[in-house]
Scaffold this motif. Structure first.
Motif, PDB file in Angstrom:
ATOM      1  N   PRO A 212      77.534 -20.470 -27.446  1.00  0.00           N
ATOM      2  CA  PRO A 212      77.962 -19.533 -28.489  1.00  0.00           C
ATOM      3  C   PRO A 212      76.787 -19.003 -29.303  1.00  0.00           C
ATOM      4  O   PRO A 212      76.557 -19.410 -30.434  1.00  0.00           O
ATOM      5  CB  PRO A 212      78.914 -20.376 -29.343  1.00  0.00           C
ATOM      6  CG  PRO A 212      78.394 -21.775 -29.204  1.00  0.00           C
ATOM      7  CD  PRO A 212      77.801 -21.871 -27.819  1.00  0.00           C
ATOM      8  N   THR A 213      76.023 -18.094 -28.708  1.00  0.00           N
ATOM      9  CA  THR A 213      74.846 -17.529 -29.366  1.00  0.00           C
ATOM     10  C   THR A 213      75.279 -16.369 -30.269  1.00  0.00           C
ATOM     11  O   THR A 213      75.940 -16.580 -31.274  1.00  0.00           O
ATOM     12  CB  THR A 213      73.796 -17.131 -28.323  1.00  0.00           C
ATOM     13  OG1 THR A 213      74.366 -16.230 -27.362  1.00  0.00           O
ATOM     14  CG2 THR A 213      73.276 -18.368 -27.591  1.00  0.00           C
TER      15      THR A 213
ATOM     16  N   ASN B  35      74.426 -19.897 -32.536  1.00  0.00           N
ATOM     17  CA  ASN B  35      73.984 -21.250 -32.195  1.00  0.00           C
ATOM     18  C   ASN B  35      73.045 -21.140 -30.993  1.00  0.00           C
ATOM     19  O   ASN B  35      73.276 -20.314 -30.107  1.00  0.00           O
ATOM     20  CB  ASN B  35      75.174 -22.130 -31.813  1.00  0.00           C
ATOM     21  CG  ASN B  35      76.300 -22.049 -32.831  1.00  0.00           C
ATOM     22  OD1 ASN B  35      76.372 -22.839 -33.750  1.00  0.00           O
ATOM     23  ND2 ASN B  35      77.192 -21.070 -32.677  1.00  0.00           N
ATOM     24  N   GLU B  36      72.009 -21.958 -30.942  1.00  0.00           N
ATOM     25  CA  GLU B  36      71.077 -21.897 -29.809  1.00  0.00           C
ATOM     26  C   GLU B  36      70.868 -23.253 -29.149  1.00  0.00           C
ATOM     27  O   GLU B  36      69.947 -23.419 -28.362  1.00  0.00           O
ATOM     28  CB  GLU B  36      69.737 -21.320 -30.267  1.00  0.00           C
ATOM     29  CG  GLU B  36      69.790 -19.841 -30.607  1.00  0.00           C
ATOM     30  CD  GLU B  36      70.032 -18.935 -29.397  1.00  0.00           C
ATOM     31  OE1 GLU B  36      69.881 -19.425 -28.251  1.00  0.00           O
ATOM     32  OE2 GLU B  36      70.373 -17.754 -29.607  1.00  0.00           O
ATOM     33  N   GLY B  37      71.747 -24.206 -29.465  1.00  0.00           N
ATOM     34  CA  GLY B  37      71.645 -25.509 -28.817  1.00  0.00           C
ATOM     35  C   GLY B  37      72.997 -26.180 -28.714  1.00  0.00           C
ATOM     36  O   GLY B  37      73.111 -27.402 -28.756  1.00  0.00           O
ATOM     37  N   LYS B  38      74.040 -25.355 -28.579  1.00  0.00           N
ATOM     38  CA  LYS B  38      75.406 -25.867 -28.477  1.00  0.00           C
ATOM     39  C   LYS B  38      76.108 -25.198 -27.303  1.00  0.00           C
ATOM     40  O   LYS B  38      75.748 -24.093 -26.882  1.00  0.00           O
ATOM     41  CB  LYS B  38      76.196 -25.574 -29.764  1.00  0.00           C
ATOM     42  CG  LYS B  38      75.564 -26.121 -31.036  1.00  0.00           C
ATOM     43  CD  LYS B  38      75.427 -27.612 -31.008  1.00  0.00           C
ATOM     44  CE  LYS B  38      74.943 -28.242 -32.301  1.00  0.00           C
ATOM     45  NZ  LYS B  38      73.844 -27.611 -32.983  1.00  0.00           N
TER      46      LYS B  38
ATOM     47  N   GLY C 186      71.981 -19.683 -36.913  1.00  0.00           N
ATOM     48  CA  GLY C 186      72.181 -18.491 -37.729  1.00  0.00           C
ATOM     49  C   GLY C 186      71.791 -18.700 -39.177  1.00  0.00           C
ATOM     50  O   GLY C 186      71.136 -17.858 -39.794  1.00  0.00           O
ATOM     51  N   MET C 187      72.166 -19.845 -39.731  1.00  0.00           N
ATOM     52  CA  MET C 187      71.857 -20.093 -41.131  1.00  0.00           C
ATOM     53  C   MET C 187      70.385 -20.438 -41.327  1.00  0.00           C
ATOM     54  O   MET C 187      69.799 -20.123 -42.377  1.00  0.00           O
ATOM     55  CB  MET C 187      72.757 -21.203 -41.677  1.00  0.00           C
ATOM     56  CG  MET C 187      72.788 -21.256 -43.194  1.00  0.00           C
ATOM     57  SD  MET C 187      73.155 -19.657 -43.982  1.00  0.00           S
ATOM     58  CE  MET C 187      74.862 -19.405 -43.488  1.00  0.00           C
TER      59      MET C 187
ATOM     60  N   LEU D 276      76.218 -10.835 -37.678  1.00  0.00           N
ATOM     61  CA  LEU D 276      75.999 -10.819 -39.116  1.00  0.00           C
ATOM     62  C   LEU D 276      74.533 -10.552 -39.443  1.00  0.00           C
ATOM     63  O   LEU D 276      74.211  -9.877 -40.428  1.00  0.00           O
ATOM     64  CB  LEU D 276      76.393 -12.173 -39.727  1.00  0.00           C
ATOM     65  CG  LEU D 276      77.873 -12.528 -39.683  1.00  0.00           C
ATOM     66  CD1 LEU D 276      78.048 -13.997 -40.091  1.00  0.00           C
ATOM     67  CD2 LEU D 276      78.679 -11.629 -40.593  1.00  0.00           C
ATOM     68  N   LEU D 277      73.644 -11.083 -38.620  1.00  0.00           N
ATOM     69  CA  LEU D 277      72.207 -10.944 -38.829  1.00  0.00           C
ATOM     70  C   LEU D 277      71.574 -10.347 -37.571  1.00  0.00           C
ATOM     71  O   LEU D 277      71.591 -10.982 -36.517  1.00  0.00           O
ATOM     72  CB  LEU D 277      71.569 -12.300 -39.103  1.00  0.00           C
ATOM     73  CG  LEU D 277      72.126 -13.114 -40.259  1.00  0.00           C
ATOM     74  CD1 LEU D 277      71.548 -14.519 -40.218  1.00  0.00           C
ATOM     75  CD2 LEU D 277      71.837 -12.446 -41.572  1.00  0.00           C
TER      76      LEU D 277
END
Length: 329
Positions: free
Chosen positions: A215-216, A264-267, A172-173, A324-325
């Motif tokens: 958790p995407t 997140n895209e790898g957790k 996300g960041m 958020l985004l």
């Protein structure tokens, strides 16, 4: 709800309402109503589908191609399945540079090779200039459930332990920094990664692994609420146990974001039988995508999702309303 808003596609309560009132009501079957990351067919076949509209298409640590492969591989894996085959459909804007398209396809091929899956079918559509923003990708995946496992969002029970496979909020960041041209030192990179080989190792614990969820959109907070709702339990996590990079935490403080809401895209989040929690943690840490894994909380019977803060207080975690985004994946 008269019109679709961007926030309807970002995870959280607005997306849940859209799914329940429009799609689940119309399609109404046991697979849709289960609200899992992948449907199980014929007992052991997992099938999933996802679409990717991320903006920008190329971002720090990845691109839409790697994201499309990893996202679908991970969704199939979250049902305790070994992903085997993917399909891929492209919707391309007229005038899109062929070199950029080749770059995306090459990234997909490399991610598929890393995950050990094959892209076996696809489709291509081109729309007029301005019809979409560059390129959108849909990927579907199919896999086979490992033997002697039972992974479902409904399986969490009081006394179980909650783990996460690594640092929170990186994707996300990273998207935020690229989109807004923000500079961080060190640079914040997306965590986009295939988790199927890490999960294959976890599956050696059999039915001790109760729940897996990535958790995407909506982040860790949304996943905890989904598990709480579908399992009928409460979840308590500990702020001082949460793995977060200092750069992400500082950026969140600067912009007023809660890192628990960032994509997140790898957790993955895992709910595991307490007796096997330490073993599950060691398995995660043995994988390159789990080296920052941590035990972050536990399941209880409160029906609430709470966090014990570093100040010794406890509070209810805010559930995201929408992402958020927008265009995060």
């Amino acid at each position: 709800m008269d019109k679709v808003l961007l926030s309807h596609g970002g995870g959280g309560t607005m997306m849940e309402r859209l799914i329940e009132e429009v799609f689940a009501k119309a399609f109404d079957n046991e697979h849709i109503n289960a609200m899992e990351d992948a449907a199980l067919l014929f007992g052991n076949i997992a099938i999933t589908t996802d679409s990717f509209t991320v903006k920008p298409i190329f971002f720090p640590g990845g691109d839409i191609g790697r994201l499309a492969v990893c996202g679908t591989v991970n969704d199939a894996s979250m049902r305790g399945a070994k992903p085997l085959y993917l399909t891929s459909a492209f919707i391309i804007e007229e005038g899109y540079p062929i070199e950029d398209l080749k770059r995306i396809v090459k990234s997909m091929a490399e991610a598929a090779e890393e995950a050990g899956v094959k892209i076996v079918a696809g489709d291509t559509k081109v729309v007029e200039k301005g019809g979409i923003d560059g390129v959108f990708i849909n990927t579907s995946g199919i896999g086979v459930v490992y033997e002697n496992v039972d992974v479902s969002i409904k399986n969490a029970r009081p006394g179980d332990v909650v783990l996460i496979s690594g640092t929170i909020g990186d994707h996300g960041m990273a998207i935020m920094s690229a989109r807004e041209e923000l500079q961080f030192d060190p640079p914040i990179l997306s965590d986009v990664s295939p988790l199927n080989k890490l999960i294959e190792k976890l599956m050696t614990l059999g039915k001790a692994v109760k729940v897996l969820r990535d958790p995407t959109r909506g982040g860790v907070a949304e996943v905890l609420y989904e598990i709480s709702k579908m399992s009928g339990v409460g979840i308590k996590i500990y702020e001082d146990k949460l793995p977060v990079k200092e750069s992400v935490k500082s950026a969140c403080d600067l912009m007023g974001f809660d890192f628990l809401h960032l994509a997140n895209e790898g957790k993955l989040i895992a709910v595991v039988d307490r007796k096997y929690a330490e073993e599950a943690l060691e398995i995660m840490k043995s994988d390159k995508y789990g080296k920052n894994a941590a035990i972050i909380g536990e399941v209880n019977d409160s029906k609430l999702v709470t966090i014990n803060t570093v100040y010794g207080t406890s509070r209810i975690i805010d559930r995201p309303i929408g992402e958020l985004l927008p265009r995060i994946c």
